[in-house]
Design a protein around this motif. Structure first.
Motif, mmCIF file in Angstrom:
data_model
loop_
_atom_site.group_PDB
_atom_site.id
_atom_site.type_symbol
_atom_site.label_atom_id
_atom_site.label_comp_id
_atom_site.label_asym_id
_atom_site.label_seq_id
_atom_site.Cartn_x
_atom_site.Cartn_y
_atom_site.Cartn_z
ATOM 1 N N GLU A 682 0.854 -1.239 -0.135
ATOM 2 C CA GLU A 682 -0.076 0.109 -0.273
ATOM 3 C C GLU A 682 0.870 1.297 -0.057
ATOM 4 O O GLU A 682 0.496 2.275 -0.576
ATOM 5 N N ALA A 683 1.963 1.206 0.659
ATOM 6 C CA ALA A 683 2.717 2.613 0.968
ATOM 7 C C ALA A 683 3.475 2.605 -0.285
ATOM 8 O O ALA A 683 3.827 3.655 -0.912
ATOM 9 N N ALA A 684 3.744 1.815 -1.112
ATOM 10 C CA ALA A 684 4.447 1.663 -2.348
ATOM 11 C C ALA A 684 3.600 2.420 -3.649
ATOM 12 O O ALA A 684 4.324 2.830 -4.778
ATOM 13 N N SER A 685 2.401 2.366 -3.426
ATOM 14 C CA SER A 685 1.379 2.929 -4.150
ATOM 15 C C SER A 685 1.464 2.635 -5.613
ATOM 16 O O SER A 685 1.610 3.356 -6.638
ATOM 17 N N GLY A 686 1.661 1.337 -6.016
ATOM 18 C CA GLY A 686 1.658 0.829 -7.295
ATOM 19 C C GLY A 686 3.098 0.783 -7.909
ATOM 20 O O GLY A 686 3.170 0.239 -9.154
ATOM 21 N N ALA A 687 4.024 1.300 -7.218
ATOM 22 C CA ALA A 687 5.486 1.486 -7.704
ATOM 23 C C ALA A 687 6.077 -0.059 -7.685
ATOM 24 O O ALA A 687 5.530 -0.788 -6.896
ATOM 25 N N PRO A 688 6.857 -0.524 -8.500
ATOM 26 C CA PRO A 688 7.567 -1.721 -8.665
ATOM 27 C C PRO A 688 8.338 -1.976 -7.206
ATOM 28 O O PRO A 688 9.097 -1.249 -6.864
ATOM 29 N N LEU A 689 7.804 -2.979 -6.664
ATOM 30 C CA LEU A 689 8.445 -3.453 -5.258
ATOM 31 C C LEU A 689 8.357 -5.057 -5.509
ATOM 32 O O LEU A 689 7.310 -5.711 -5.492
ATOM 33 N N ARG A 690 9.602 -5.630 -5.375
ATOM 34 C CA ARG A 690 9.787 -7.287 -5.245
ATOM 35 C C ARG A 690 9.820 -7.470 -3.885
ATOM 36 O O ARG A 690 11.070 -7.235 -2.969
#
Length: 732
Positions: A682-690
């Motif tokens: 949720e904190a990444a707001s849709g940014a790519p995160l593995r």
């Protein structure tokens, strides 16, 4: 509640059924006897038909022998011996005219060239020879030959009989008599056959020469498909079912033992052979029916007397059930009188039985309650054992994780002075890790949670890789290029690793690994020269916690679980595993057999993965040692690493700078890793995160829960260098 049968019958009905059952063996015996006699009669009829076919074949041979004899006498004519072909033509023509069934005589030379035909004027050129196969046969064998029937240019059917003739000056000729089928037809008509039977003489090609029915319409026709199949299955002669060219089902006898290769066939309508047996069965059945009717009448009369007596017993039994005094009427039937006495005795025993029944029911209820309590305790103990093993695996893997990572760091630095100690430490860590994995695998096996992730696998490649990385063993390998099976590659590797580890721990100094394949199965054999096994140990070597006898020092170590896990994995793959040994001190042999599968299609290689990209990595682990060593190893791999020891710290670092990869422990002090993963998404707001889960909980449900929490990868502690490379690898 009184017992009520599903079906009820009157006494009269039962007596009738008893009578019918008594008649049944007699009826069956009589039917079997009639059937046996019918079969014997049928066999006799078939034998007579075969004898008739043989007689017809012998008569046909005699007719053909007569033609051969006539031709042989013609071949000794002086004109032919002296080479006077025109004069011989006149002699042959006269002979042909004297034979009512001969169309003519043909003379050919040793090359098969026609010299004359008495059907034509002398000197008339002839361009072809009918039935050249028989002409070649007589020239090759010099024996008389009866050819195949055919229709000539004028539409008349005839067959040739050929004889080789050698003159005084060694000239070779062939004399051929062209015979009308009428000659054989008269032979067929002279045969004494049953009414409705069909007799046939067939040439060497099995075409009709003479037939007792529809001669003109069938001459020259081939046999029906059913007759051809019968001859193929039965051999030179026999009897069976076949259809005529008109489609009639016949019992057919035939022989092909003629000296000229001809066949004689006798067919009789199939229903004729069975009619007598059916008539006998009908008469016998009528007799049985009459006897049954008489027995029914007698049973009805007898049942009336029995029913009145049984009604009296019924009233007495009702009184016994209600507790009323018994009133028994005397009976002239001994058995009924004995039942009455037993009812009186039953009344005295009823009270005693009821008291004993109450005591028994109380005991059963108490035993049932104890059994249910024991089952509940067993289930609770099973759940506690599974929870203990899961926690044990987690707690053992947590300290292993920094140790393994520290060893990877030391290997990366490659200090020459510590190589020996590092190798020793890695062997011991690997041994400890294998013990933990074996213990957890056995727990999965016992709880039915042990599953495979099957795909098409090159078993030869799996074997070569496992042998190549096996430490400190002297191994020899023999394997083909590819052996394809359907299985779980990691579990198959575990099978071979356990077998090699077993060989090493029990004294093998030279271990052979052989992989072969036949049409259906792959066969993996591991042979060691270790301490071997006794017959008693072989019988239980694949059971959990079973090992060869060891000293108190336990030099070989282990929990006795490796081979039990091997058997479970092989069973799940649809294969089988076996062990053998000549005896103690003679080494051991383990054989794994797996079913083959089709080769999988080649998968194109990924492009652009040669180089290592520096990533922003967030490492979250409450174990300070594990986090420190793992972070250092990731930095040596070229990544930028930030470390947090709690979920709150991880979220704070996430807000400062979003990482490319986040490696999370599950057991954090303030929030579990699953909730942290959802919060980071949720904190990444849709940014790519593995997101990678790195935890000591490695059972199947733990892995499924990690993926349900939106993790991209699940790794089990201790994480190796290869695991960290997978965690930071680009996503395809």
């Amino acid at each position: 509640m009184a017992y009520r049968p599903r079906f009820s019958f009157s006494l009269r009905y039962l007596l009738i059924m008893l009578t019918a059952i008594g008649l049944l063996p007699l009826a069956l015996l009589g039917a079997w006897s009639i059937h046996t006699v019918s079969e014997f009669q049928q066999r006799e009829q078939e034998r007579l038909m075969l004898d008739l076919a043989r007689a017809l074949s012998s008569a046909a041979d005699a007719e053909l022998d007569g033609v051969v004899s006539t031709l042989a006498s013609l071949g000794r004519a002086p004109s032919l011996q002296q080479g006077d072909l025109r004069g011989f033509y006149n002699v042959a023509s006269a002979l042909a005219q004297s034979q009512p069934d001969w169309l003519g005589v043909i003379l050919t030379d040793r090359d098969g060239k026609v010299l004359f035909r008495t059907m034509d004027a002398y000197g008339t050129p002839v361009t072809s020879v009918a039935d050249p196969d028989s002409l070649r046969a007589v020239l090759a064998t010099r024996e008389p030959v009866a050819g195949r029937i055919a229709r000539g240019g004028r539409g008349r059917a005839a067959f040739p009989v050929r004889v080789a003739v050698t003159t005084a000056d060694s000239a070779l000729y062939t004399l051929t008599a062209v015979i009308l089928p009428d000659r054989m037809m008269r032979l067929v008509e002279r045969q004494q056959v049953p009414h409705g039977a069909v007799t046939t003489i067939r040439d060497s090609g099995r075409a009709v020469v003479a037939r007792s029915q529809n001669q003109q319409g069938t001459v020259g026709l081939p046999p029906s498909a059913s007759l051809t199949e019968l001859m193929r299955l039965t051999g030179a002669e026999g009897v069976g079912r076949a259809r005529t060219s008109e489609g009639q089902e016949m019992t057919t006898a035939y022989t092909t033992l003629s000296r000229f290769g001809w066949a004689a066939v006798v067919g009789r309508p199939a229903e004729q052979l069975y009619s007598a047996g059916l008539q006998s069965l009908g008469v016998y059945g009528a007799g049985i029916l009459v006897s049954l009717v008489m027995c029914i009448v007698l049973a009805s009369l007898l049942s009336r007397r029995l029913v009145s007596t049984i009604n009296a017993l019924q009233h007495s039994a009702a009184a016994l059930g209600s507790g009323a005094p018994l009133t028994l009427a005397p009976s002239s039937i001994t058995e009924i009188e004995a039942i009455g006495k037993e009812l009186v005795q039953a009344e005295r025993q009823r009270s005693e039985h009821e008291r004993e029944r109450d005591q028994l029911l109380a005991s059963l209820n108490q035993a049932l309650s104890s059994h249910q309590a024991a089952l509940a305790e067993a289930r609770q103990a099973g759940r506690a054992k599974d929870e203990f093993l899961a926690v044990l695996g987690h707690e053992l893997r947590n300290p292993l994780s920094p140790i393994v990572t520290s060893l990877d760091l030391l290997d990366r630095r490659d200090d020459p002075s510590s190589r020996k100690e590092r190798a020793m430490m890695r062997r011991q860590v690997q041994h400890l890790r294998r013990l933990v994995d074996d213990l957890l695998d056995v727990s999965r096996i016992s709880s039915g949670k042990f599953e495979l992730e099957s795909q098409v696998v090159n078993l030869a490649e799996v074997v070569r890789h496992a042998v190549a990385v096996a430490p400190g063993q002297r191994l020899t390998l023999a394997a083909p290029v590819a052996v394809w099976v359907m299985g779980d590659e990691s579990r198959l590797t575990q099978v071979l690793n356990n077998l090699l580890s077993n060989a090493e721990r029990f004294g093998s100094s030279a271990t052979q690994v052989m992989l072969t394949a036949d049409a259906h199965e792959a066969r993996l054999v591991v042979i060691d020269n270790g301490i071997g096994m006794s017959v008693e140990l072989l019988a239980r070597v694949f059971e959990p916690f079973q090992q060869a006898p060891q000293s108190l020092a336990r030099r070989t170590g282990g929990l006795g679980l490796g081979l039990a896990i091997v058997r479970q994995i092989v069973d799940l793959h649809g294969g089988r595993v076996s062990a053998s040994s000549p005896g103690p001190g003679e080494g051991s042999r383990f054989e794994v057999v797996l079913p083959l599968t089709a080769q999988r299609a080649a998968v194109p290689a990924l492009e652009g993965t040669d180089g290592v990209t520096s990533l922003q990595v967030l490492l979250v682990d409450d174990n300070v040692d594990a986090a420190s060593t793992c972070g250092t190893l990731l930095e040596l791999m070229g990544h930028q690493v930030r470390v947090a020891h709690s979920a709150a710290g991880a979220l704070a670092l996430l807000w400062e700078r979003k990482p490319d990869v986040a490696i999370l422990d599950i057991g954090l002090p303030d929030m579990d890793g699953y909730a942290l993963a959802r919060a980071m998404r949720e904190a990444a707001s849709g940014a790519p995160l593995r997101l990678v889960a790195l935890t000591g909980y490695g059972q199947k449900e733990d892995i499924e829960r990690a993926y349900e929490a939106d993790f991209d990868l699940h790794l089990t502690k201790p994480a190796t260098l290869a695991d960290l490379q997978r965690a930071t690898a680009p996503v395809a």
